[in-house]
Structures are given as structure tokens and as C-alpha cells.
Scaffold this motif. Structure first.
Motif, mmCIF file in Angstrom:
data_model
loop_
_atom_site.group_PDB
_atom_site.id
_atom_site.type_symbol
_atom_site.label_atom_id
_atom_site.label_comp_id
_atom_site.label_asym_id
_atom_site.label_seq_id
_atom_site.Cartn_x
_atom_site.Cartn_y
_atom_site.Cartn_z
ATOM 1 N N GLY A 1 49.641 -13.943 -51.613
ATOM 2 C CA GLY A 1 50.456 -13.631 -52.791
ATOM 3 C C GLY A 1 51.779 -14.361 -52.782
ATOM 4 N N ALA B 1 51.334 -9.948 -58.362
ATOM 5 C CA ALA B 1 50.113 -10.715 -58.120
ATOM 6 C C ALA B 1 49.227 -10.051 -57.069
ATOM 7 C CB ALA B 1 50.476 -12.132 -57.680
ATOM 8 N N MET B 2 49.838 -9.352 -56.125
ATOM 9 C CA MET B 2 49.078 -8.739 -55.035
ATOM 10 C C MET B 2 48.489 -7.388 -55.402
ATOM 11 S SD MET B 2 51.356 -9.564 -51.646
ATOM 12 C CE MET B 2 52.742 -8.595 -52.244
ATOM 13 N N ALA C 1 55.938 -11.331 -55.721
ATOM 14 C CA ALA C 1 54.538 -11.405 -55.320
ATOM 15 C C ALA C 1 53.813 -10.074 -55.464
ATOM 16 C CB ALA C 1 54.427 -11.882 -53.874
#
Length: 299
Positions: free
Chosen positions: A162, A196-197, A193
Motif C-alpha cells: 500500500g 488503498a489498504m 495508504a
């Protein structure tokens, strides 16, 4: 009509597709009928097998609810410990220092390669041999330990991937502001991040919830799936009914987790977009990538 991806089907191709579809539907119907006939022959579809779940609270209070509590307890503690460990080792794998990066990578790859069931069994044996943990609590400790060791290594890879998906300009802009490496990681890269993770983290949470069943199968941990055997024995060998109810509970639980995660992800994305606008509401027009720091302002 043809396209870039495929050519238009001719008359023979259309006939073949219709034939294949009909054959598939007939085959699927035959399988469903075979399963239904087998269950009916074994009297697994009789109302008396399903009646206890709809007319009495005893199976829910005696078997299902305690098992669900143990499942959620093990999954909660496993995630509570595995998530920060995964973040720590994932960041460690990105370190510029070899003495940090190499050991972190070795530990992550080691526990990713070992099946979670072996980790649970090993942890149970270690606790039995070298600790004074009560016998009734030992399966819980072993299940949580196995889940933590396996899932923190997976989460570490999720965190690493990520962070690496972020544009390089984010770190470069932070360096230009004079921020230290730790500040860049904790205040700039890691918060961005998270969005996205999040889907991958939730997927791993679903895996944690389901993997608690391994403890019930191998170490007498009284989780949700382990309640099927005593429940079926007490209600006239209604194994199919018990497994169906437990499966529906797992579906509902994991669907709720996924739904909450999707809503959280959408909220984070809206919040992130909101930070990318000027105070007057107009979008920023800066030539370089914007840098979002922890105080919520863009640079």
C-alpha cells in the motif's frame, strides 16, 4: 457486429452457445436434484430437523451464541495484535537500514510460509510445556497466537504494498519541507495508504474470522463451527440443518464486516477529496503533487 476484442458470432456459433447453455442448465438441475433427493432420503429436510432453530431459543443460547462469542473474541484479539505488528514489520521492510529491512523480511516470509494450523498446534504445545496457562484457556491462547503469527505477516505485505503504490512525489515533497524519514512515513505516507489498504485488510479480517474454525477442529476450541457436533447430537442428528444455520451466520457476519469496510472506505475517499480543494471550494491548481500532512492541510 465486430469489435476490437472479439468478432461477431456467426449462426453456427450462436447455435453452439445456445446448446451449451441448455446442457449446462440441465446438468446443474440434475446436480441440484441429486443433492435434494439424497438429503430427502436421509430425512435431513424433514421439518423436525429444522424446527429447533425456529421454535426454541435453546440451541441459540446453549450452543450457537457461546460459540459465536468465542469466535468473535479470538478474531478480535488476533486482529488487535496482528494489525500493529503488521504495520510495524511492513514499515520495517521499507527501511533504508539493512539491519532492519533484512530481519523484518525474514520474519514476514517465515510466518507467511507456515500454515496457520501448524502455528496453532505449535503454540498449544509450547503453552502446555512451558507455561502455567489454565487448560480451558489454552486453546484460546493457541488460536490467537497462530492467527497473529500468520496474519501479521500477511498484513505486513499489505502495508508495504500500500505504501509503495503512493506517488514518489509525496515523499519527495515531504523531504523538501525538511521532514525526517519517520515523520514522512507516519504523517504523510501511512495515512494516505490506509484508504488503498482497507479492502485488503478487511479481506484478511474475514480470513481471521473463518480460520478460528481450525482451533475448534484440532484443539477443542469451542468456537462457532465446533458447536455443530454437540448441537447435532442433541437434536436428532440434524447435521445438515446445523451446518446450514452456521454457514448463514458466517455469511451474515462477513457480509456485515465487508459492508462496514466499504462505507468506511467511501468516507475516507470523500474526506481525502475534500482536503484537495481550496478554502473557497475551488480545486487546487498546483503543478506538483499535493502533500497532505497530518494537520489536514495540503502543501
Amino acid at each position: 457486429m465486430s469489435s476490437v476484442l472479439y468478432d461477431a458470432q456467426g449462426p453456427r456459433a450462436k447455435q453452439r452457445n445456445i446448446l451449451y447453455t441448455v446442457l449446462f442448465v440441465l446438468g446443474a438441475a440434475a446436480v441440484v436434484w441429486w443433492v435434494y433427493d439424497g438429503l430427502a432420503e436421509k430425512q435431513q429436510l424433514d421439518w423436525i430437523k429444522w424446527k429447533p432453530f425456529f421454535t426454541s431459543s435453546q440451541p441459540w443460547e446453549t450452543y450457537i451464541w457461546p460459540g459465536l462469542q468465542n469466535t468473535l473474541e479470538a478474531a478480535f484479539f488476533a486482529l488487535l495484535i496482528a494489525l500493529p505488528l503488521g504495520a510495524l514489520f511492513g514499515i520495517g521492510r521499507l527501511s533504508d537500514h539493512r539491519w532492519v529491512r533484512v530481519p523484518a523480511g525474514f520474519v514476514v516470509e517465515l510466518f507467511r510460509a507456515v500454515p496457520v494450523l501448524i502455528l496453532m498446534i505449535t503454540a498449544n504445545a509450547v503453552y502446555a510445556e512451558y507455561t502455567t496457562i489454565d487448560t480451558e484457556m489454552r486453546p484460546l491462547y493457541a488460536v490467537v497466537t497462530g492467527l497473529v503469527l500468520y496474519n501479521f505477516s500477511v498484513l505486513a505485505e499489505i502495508v508495504r504494498a500500500g505504501i509503495e503504490t503512493l506517488p514518489k512525489g509525496q515523499a519527495e515533497a515531504a523531504k523538501a519541507l525538511g521532514m525526517r524519514k519517520s515523520q514522512i512515513m507516519l504523517s504523510v505516507l501511512l495515512p494516505q495508504a490506509v484508504t488503498a489498504m482497507l479492502p485488503a485488510i478487511v479481506s484478511q479480517l474475514v480470513v481471521i474470522v473463518k480460520d478460528t474454525a481450525l482451533g475448534g477442529a484440532m484443539m477443542t476450541f469451542p468456537e462457532l463451527l465446533a458447536s455443530v457436533r454437540p448441537m447435532s447430537a442433541n437434536y436428532g442428528a440434524n447435521t445438515i440443518a446445523c451446518f446450514t444455520i452456521i454457514a448463514l451466520i458466517y455469511l451474515a457476519l462477513n457480509f456485515a464486516l465487508t459492508t462496514c469496510a466499504n462505507r468506511l472506505e467511501r468516507w475516507l475517499r470523500r474526506k481525502k477529496k475534500g482536503k484537495g480543494t481550496a478554502p473557497g471550494g475551488a480545486p487546487e491548481t498546483v503543478g506538483t503533487p499535493s502533500l497532505v500532512v497530518d494537520d489536514g492541510h495540503a502543501v
